[in-house]
Scaffold this motif. Sequence first.
Motif, PDB file in Angstrom:
ATOM      1  N   ASP A   1       0.679  -1.255   0.420  1.00  0.00           N
ATOM      2  CA  ASP A   1      -0.603  -0.029  -0.038  1.00  0.00           C
ATOM      3  C   ASP A   1       0.976   1.035   0.175  1.00  0.00           C
ATOM      4  O   ASP A   1       1.501   2.073   1.085  1.00  0.00           O
ATOM      5  N   TRP A   2       0.971   1.576  -1.403  1.00  0.00           N
ATOM      6  CA  TRP A   2       1.758   3.164  -1.418  1.00  0.00           C
ATOM      7  C   TRP A   2       1.116   4.330  -0.565  1.00  0.00           C
ATOM      8  O   TRP A   2       1.955   5.540  -1.091  1.00  0.00           O
ATOM      9  N   ASP A   3      -0.133   4.253   0.261  1.00  0.00           N
ATOM     10  CA  ASP A   3      -0.141   5.576   0.693  1.00  0.00           C
ATOM     11  C   ASP A   3      -0.112   5.004   2.476  1.00  0.00           C
ATOM     12  O   ASP A   3      -0.832   5.779   3.091  1.00  0.00           O
ATOM     13  N   ARG A   4       0.105   3.663   2.837  1.00  0.00           N
ATOM     14  CA  ARG A   4       0.714   3.583   3.851  1.00  0.00           C
ATOM     15  C   ARG A   4       1.755   4.951   4.530  1.00  0.00           C
ATOM     16  O   ARG A   4       2.519   5.633   3.805  1.00  0.00           O
ATOM     17  N   PRO A   5       1.635   5.196   5.883  1.00  0.00           N
ATOM     18  CA  PRO A   5       2.394   6.472   6.380  1.00  0.00           C
ATOM     19  C   PRO A   5       3.767   5.876   6.347  1.00  0.00           C
ATOM     20  O   PRO A   5       4.271   4.684   6.710  1.00  0.00           O
ATOM     21  N   ALA A   6       5.431   6.958   5.956  1.00  0.00           N
ATOM     22  CA  ALA A   6       6.324   6.723   6.445  1.00  0.00           C
ATOM     23  C   ALA A   6       6.833   7.732   7.490  1.00  0.00           C
ATOM     24  O   ALA A   6       6.143   8.181   8.071  1.00  0.00           O
ATOM     25  N   PRO A   7       7.778   7.238   7.711  1.00  0.00           N
ATOM     26  CA  PRO A   7       8.414   8.290   9.073  1.00  0.00           C
ATOM     27  C   PRO A   7       9.263   9.560   8.574  1.00  0.00           C
ATOM     28  O   PRO A   7       9.923  10.064  10.693  1.00  0.00           O
ATOM     29  N   VAL A   8       9.117  10.253   8.056  1.00  0.00           N
ATOM     30  CA  VAL A   8       8.948  11.192   8.042  1.00  0.00           C
ATOM     31  C   VAL A   8       7.767  11.993   7.907  1.00  0.00           C
ATOM     32  O   VAL A   8       6.782  11.860   6.978  1.00  0.00           O
ATOM     33  N   ASP A   9       7.851  13.010   8.442  1.00  0.00           N
ATOM     34  CA  ASP A   9       6.520  14.029   8.197  1.00  0.00           C
ATOM     35  C   ASP A   9       5.884  14.032   7.563  1.00  0.00           C
ATOM     36  O   ASP A   9       6.227  14.950   6.610  1.00  0.00           O
ATOM     37  N   GLY A  10       4.535  14.010   7.079  1.00  0.00           N
ATOM     38  CA  GLY A  10       4.054  14.727   6.014  1.00  0.00           C
ATOM     39  C   GLY A  10       4.077  13.229   4.851  1.00  0.00           C
ATOM     40  O   GLY A  10       3.295  13.378   3.914  1.00  0.00           O
TER      41      GLY A  10
ATOM     42  N   ALA B   1      11.239   0.728   4.283  1.00  0.00           N
ATOM     43  CA  ALA B   1      10.516  -0.964   5.263  1.00  0.00           C
ATOM     44  C   ALA B   1       9.951  -0.222   6.470  1.00  0.00           C
ATOM     45  O   ALA B   1       9.128  -1.111   6.984  1.00  0.00           O
ATOM     46  N   ALA B   2       9.753   0.763   7.241  1.00  0.00           N
ATOM     47  CA  ALA B   2       9.500   1.337   8.111  1.00  0.00           C
ATOM     48  C   ALA B   2       8.032   1.517   7.806  1.00  0.00           C
ATOM     49  O   ALA B   2       6.858   0.980   8.384  1.00  0.00           O
ATOM     50  N   ALA B   3       7.899   2.156   6.705  1.00  0.00           N
ATOM     51  CA  ALA B   3       6.298   2.323   6.030  1.00  0.00           C
ATOM     52  C   ALA B   3       5.376   0.811   5.914  1.00  0.00           C
ATOM     53  O   ALA B   3       4.321   1.012   5.633  1.00  0.00           O
TER      54      ALA B   3
ATOM     55  N   TRP C   1       9.978   4.369  15.795  1.00  0.00           N
ATOM     56  CA  TRP C   1       8.689   4.507  15.059  1.00  0.00           C
ATOM     57  C   TRP C   1       8.031   3.192  13.909  1.00  0.00           C
ATOM     58  O   TRP C   1       8.651   2.024  14.109  1.00  0.00           O
ATOM     59  N   ARG C   2       6.861   2.443  14.069  1.00  0.00           N
ATOM     60  CA  ARG C   2       6.475   1.409  14.047  1.00  0.00           C
ATOM     61  C   ARG C   2       4.585   2.025  12.974  1.00  0.00           C
ATOM     62  O   ARG C   2       4.201   2.698  13.438  1.00  0.00           O
ATOM     63  N   GLY C   3       4.903   1.708  11.750  1.00  0.00           N
ATOM     64  CA  GLY C   3       3.624   1.456  10.929  1.00  0.00           C
ATOM     65  C   GLY C   3       2.829   0.516  11.139  1.00  0.00           C
ATOM     66  O   GLY C   3       3.003  -0.181  12.161  1.00  0.00           O
ATOM     67  N   PRO C   4       1.869   0.785  10.572  1.00  0.00           N
ATOM     68  CA  PRO C   4       0.061  -0.242  10.618  1.00  0.00           C
ATOM     69  C   PRO C   4       0.966  -1.483  10.435  1.00  0.00           C
ATOM     70  O   PRO C   4       0.136  -1.990  10.960  1.00  0.00           O
ATOM     71  N   GLY C   5       1.697  -1.530  10.154  1.00  0.00           N
ATOM     72  CA  GLY C   5       1.761  -2.793   9.555  1.00  0.00           C
ATOM     73  C   GLY C   5       2.523  -3.876  10.418  1.00  0.00           C
ATOM     74  O   GLY C   5       2.445  -4.991  10.485  1.00  0.00           O
ATOM     75  N   GLY C   6       3.651  -3.262  10.992  1.00  0.00           N
ATOM     76  CA  GLY C   6       4.060  -4.383  12.474  1.00  0.00           C
ATOM     77  C   GLY C   6       5.868  -3.181  12.701  1.00  0.00           C
ATOM     78  O   GLY C   6       5.394  -2.115  12.502  1.00  0.00           O
ATOM     79  N   PRO C   7       6.604  -4.137  12.907  1.00  0.00           N
ATOM     80  CA  PRO C   7       8.190  -4.348  13.608  1.00  0.00           C
ATOM     81  C   PRO C   7       9.394  -3.137  12.247  1.00  0.00           C
ATOM     82  O   PRO C   7       8.627  -3.660  11.040  1.00  0.00           O
TER      83      PRO C   7
END
Length: 209
Positions: free
Chosen positions: A44-53, A141-143, A201-207
């Motif tokens: 899902d390319w709309d997942r948030p990333a650990p960079v604001d915005g 990877a985090a996203a 920081w953790r995205g919606p999918g896990g570690p």
Amino acid sequence: MPTSTASSRPARSDPVPALIDLSAADRHRVIAAGFGTVADAVDDWDRPAPVDGWAARDVVAHLVGWMTGFLTAGGVEVPAAPALDDPPAAWRAHTEHIQALLDEPIAQSVFSHPMVGDLRLADAIDRFYTSDVFMHTWDLAAAAGRAADLDAAFAAHLLDGMRPIDEVLRSSGQYGPAVPVADDADPVTALVGFIGRDPAWRGPGGPAA
């Protein structure tokens, strides 16, 4: 009496060269491929990333976009940045072009850039771009909710080079405030914190550690 033959000896396995010991061309090949592997796993390319915005798509857009502009400003002709409707495909197209520059004689030519001065094109790509791909692999990877499999020795090498110019990096606006990490943090965690990411920081999918 037993006879010693080549076939009876264990096969020799030559050690894989350390990332830090590779040429600029081979280092880009390895690091860009690692980023591509992560990109192929994003669902899902709309997942948030650990960079604001930023979303996952923006990580690819950033690398493709700024490098295209960087090379153009130094007089190196490059195709327009590929469309990001298919980020993995865009990444492959972009990577193939950068790799071609590094694999051809032009890599040894002088690259004159208004912001960084004169240096060998291969060194410019290696120093400013390939290292950026390495660090942004953690972001992607985090996203994606994946663990980032980054080379610890190369992370330590980058961190050693960045720490003495901390103030310059912060004032450039390229990095936010450093995020504190434990004194005994591994090199990747320390690098991530230094460039302003929260290693926890953790995205919606896990570690993502």
